[in-house]
Design a protein around this motif. Structure first.
Motif, PDB file in Angstrom:
ATOM      1  N   LEU A 105     -11.793   9.904 -17.841  1.00 44.42           N
ATOM      2  CA  LEU A 105     -10.927   8.734 -17.843  1.00 44.42           C
ATOM      3  C   LEU A 105      -9.509   9.195 -18.141  1.00 44.42           C
ATOM      4  N   THR A 106      -8.576   8.928 -17.248  1.00 46.85           N
ATOM      5  CA  THR A 106      -7.182   9.328 -17.434  1.00 46.85           C
ATOM      6  C   THR A 106      -6.468   8.308 -18.314  1.00 46.85           C
ATOM      7  N   TRP A 107      -6.016   8.745 -19.472  1.00 46.24           N
ATOM      8  CA  TRP A 107      -5.341   7.866 -20.432  1.00 46.24           C
ATOM      9  C   TRP A 107      -3.923   7.547 -19.971  1.00 46.24           C
ATOM     10  N   HIS A 108      -3.483   6.319 -20.236  1.00 49.01           N
ATOM     11  CA  HIS A 108      -2.101   5.917 -19.966  1.00 49.01           C
ATOM     12  C   HIS A 108      -1.645   4.996 -21.094  1.00 49.01           C
ATOM     13  N   PRO A 109      -0.419   5.176 -21.597  1.00 48.84           N
ATOM     14  CA  PRO A 109       0.022   4.374 -22.749  1.00 48.84           C
ATOM     15  C   PRO A 109       0.069   2.878 -22.475  1.00 48.84           C
ATOM     16  N   GLY A 110       0.189   2.484 -21.206  1.00 50.13           N
ATOM     17  CA  GLY A 110       0.268   1.063 -20.904  1.00 50.13           C
ATOM     18  C   GLY A 110      -1.059   0.406 -20.605  1.00 50.13           C
ATOM     19  N   ALA A 111      -2.156   1.162 -20.654  1.00 48.53           N
ATOM     20  CA  ALA A 111      -3.472   0.630 -20.301  1.00 48.53           C
ATOM     21  C   ALA A 111      -4.224   0.155 -21.544  1.00 48.53           C
ATOM     22  N   ASP A 112      -5.161  -0.737 -21.338  1.00 48.73           N
ATOM     23  CA  ASP A 112      -6.038  -1.221 -22.403  1.00 48.73           C
ATOM     24  C   ASP A 112      -7.247  -0.288 -22.454  1.00 48.73           C
ATOM     25  N   LEU A 113      -7.213   0.688 -23.339  1.00 48.22           N
ATOM     26  CA  LEU A 113      -8.260   1.699 -23.386  1.00 48.22           C
ATOM     27  C   LEU A 113      -9.614   1.087 -23.722  1.00 48.22           C
ATOM     28  N   ASP A 114      -9.643   0.152 -24.630  1.00 49.01           N
ATOM     29  CA  ASP A 114     -10.918  -0.471 -24.998  1.00 49.01           C
ATOM     30  C   ASP A 114     -11.549  -1.147 -23.783  1.00 49.01           C
ATOM     31  N   ASP A 115     -10.754  -1.850 -23.006  1.00 47.53           N
ATOM     32  CA  ASP A 115     -11.270  -2.517 -21.806  1.00 47.53           C
ATOM     33  C   ASP A 115     -11.731  -1.489 -20.774  1.00 47.53           C
ATOM     34  N   VAL A 128      -6.277  12.500 -24.719  1.00 46.99           N
ATOM     35  CA  VAL A 128      -5.155  11.651 -25.136  1.00 46.99           C
ATOM     36  C   VAL A 128      -4.160  12.487 -25.935  1.00 46.99           C
ATOM     37  N   PRO A 129      -2.894  12.072 -26.001  1.00 53.03           N
ATOM     38  CA  PRO A 129      -1.961  12.766 -26.892  1.00 53.03           C
ATOM     39  C   PRO A 129      -2.498  12.781 -28.321  1.00 53.03           C
ATOM     40  N   SER A 130      -2.364  13.906 -28.983  1.00 58.44           N
ATOM     41  CA  SER A 130      -2.935  14.036 -30.328  1.00 58.44           C
ATOM     42  C   SER A 130      -2.353  13.046 -31.321  1.00 58.44           C
ATOM     43  N   ARG A 131      -1.142  12.583 -31.075  1.00 59.17           N
ATOM     44  CA  ARG A 131      -0.513  11.610 -31.974  1.00 59.17           C
ATOM     45  C   ARG A 131      -0.812  10.163 -31.598  1.00 59.17           C
ATOM     46  N   TRP A 146      -2.495  17.686 -27.219  1.00 55.63           N
ATOM     47  CA  TRP A 146      -3.492  16.823 -26.589  1.00 55.63           C
ATOM     48  C   TRP A 146      -4.842  17.037 -27.268  1.00 55.63           C
ATOM     49  N   THR A 147      -5.629  15.982 -27.373  1.00 56.37           N
ATOM     50  CA  THR A 147      -6.991  16.068 -27.923  1.00 56.37           C
ATOM     51  C   THR A 147      -7.971  15.490 -26.916  1.00 56.37           C
ATOM     52  N   THR A 148      -9.019  16.252 -26.620  1.00 59.21           N
ATOM     53  CA  THR A 148     -10.079  15.787 -25.726  1.00 59.21           C
ATOM     54  C   THR A 148     -11.232  15.255 -26.548  1.00 59.21           C
TER      55      THR A 148
END
Length: 263
Positions: free
Chosen positions: A37-47, A68-71, A254-256
């Motif tokens: 799953l490609t993470w994006h800061p504007g997406a609803d990750l839970d959904d 995701v970014p480690s921070r 980054w953390t996987t």
């Protein structure tokens, strides 16, 4: 967010699936079948996690991965609630960071005569890392690593180094210089990028500064070469590599997160 991160372009479809041959070198670094799953800061990750169509129920060689970014601590909270574990980090070091060691161990370039010892150290390091949930030692791993290391002799500049004590090889390190590190350069905004692929020390020689001597040697060469940032992967649960790399000027970028089996 960390200023070393790249930009985050829009993602049309965040879901992907890949499958590897068990005989490939890449098969040693994780599950054979991977949902990502490609993470994006504007997406609803839970959904996104709730609507992810996964396969491989009960299959240990099918994994679900989110990097995701480690921070990105809000993402971490969401992933924990969905049963994911943080297992792998891409860490970054800027020039001049880290400490100098005091070891007098001899560091020299890898030669063809050292190939067996180098492969043995690489295999041992891979086996140790396989205890932490991501790396997976395969029957083909020794031969694929031998091929990978042999290929380094064709590069125009030395990129593989040995630590020697009393005439015996006790440590091994290699890196990818810019031009060979393009596969990971997109993980940062800084250029040029080097990638440190391995640092392994013989188990009976650990604790004597050998790893520090190899790291200091490599960092000195990379700094002199004008490398803008050095990246590496390390297993986050590894009690040896995690404190070691951060004491040598690295920080998590980054953390996987993995769930394995995916279902």
């Amino acid at each position: 967010m960390d200023p070393l991160l790249p930009g985050f372009p829009p993602v049309d479809d965040p879901y992907s699936f890949s499958e590897l041959s068990e005989d490939s070198l890449s098969a040693s670094w994780g599950a054979l079948r991977t949902h990502a799953l490609t993470w994006h800061p504007g997406a609803d990750l839970d959904d996104q996690l709730r609507h992810w169509e996964l396969t491989g129920t009960g299959d240990h060689d099918t994994a679900a991965l989110v990097t995701v970014p480690s921070r990105a601590v809000d993402a971490a909270d969401t992933l924990v609630r969905h049963g994911f574990s943080p297992l792998l980090v891409i860490a970054a070091r800027l020039p001049g960071r880290g400490r100098g060691g005091g070891s007098t161990v001899k560091i020299r370039p890898l030669t063809h005569d050292d190939l067996d010892a180098a492969v043995e150290l690489n295999v041992e390091t891979t086996r140790y890392d396989s205890r932490f949930g991501m790396v997976t030692t395969r029957p083909s791993t020794p031969e694929r690593l031998r091929e990978h290391i042999t290929g380094m002799f064709d590069r125009p500049e030395p990129c593989a180094w040995l630590a020697e004590s009393e005439g015996e090889v006790v440590g091994f390190l290699y890196y990818d210089l810019p031009g060979y590190s393009d596969w990971i350069a997109g993980r940062t905004s800084v250029r040029p990028v080097a990638y440190l692929g391995l640092l392994g020390v013989r188990p009976d020689a650990r604790g004597g500064g050998i790893g520090a001597a190899l790291a200091d040697h490599a960092h000195g060469l990379l700094d002199e070469a004008g490398v803008g940032v050095t990246l590496l992967h390390h297993a986050l649960p590894n009690p040896l590599s995690t404190p070691f790399w951060y004491s040598h000027g690295y920080r998590p970028l980054w953390t996987t997160w993995q769930r394995r089996p995916a279902l």
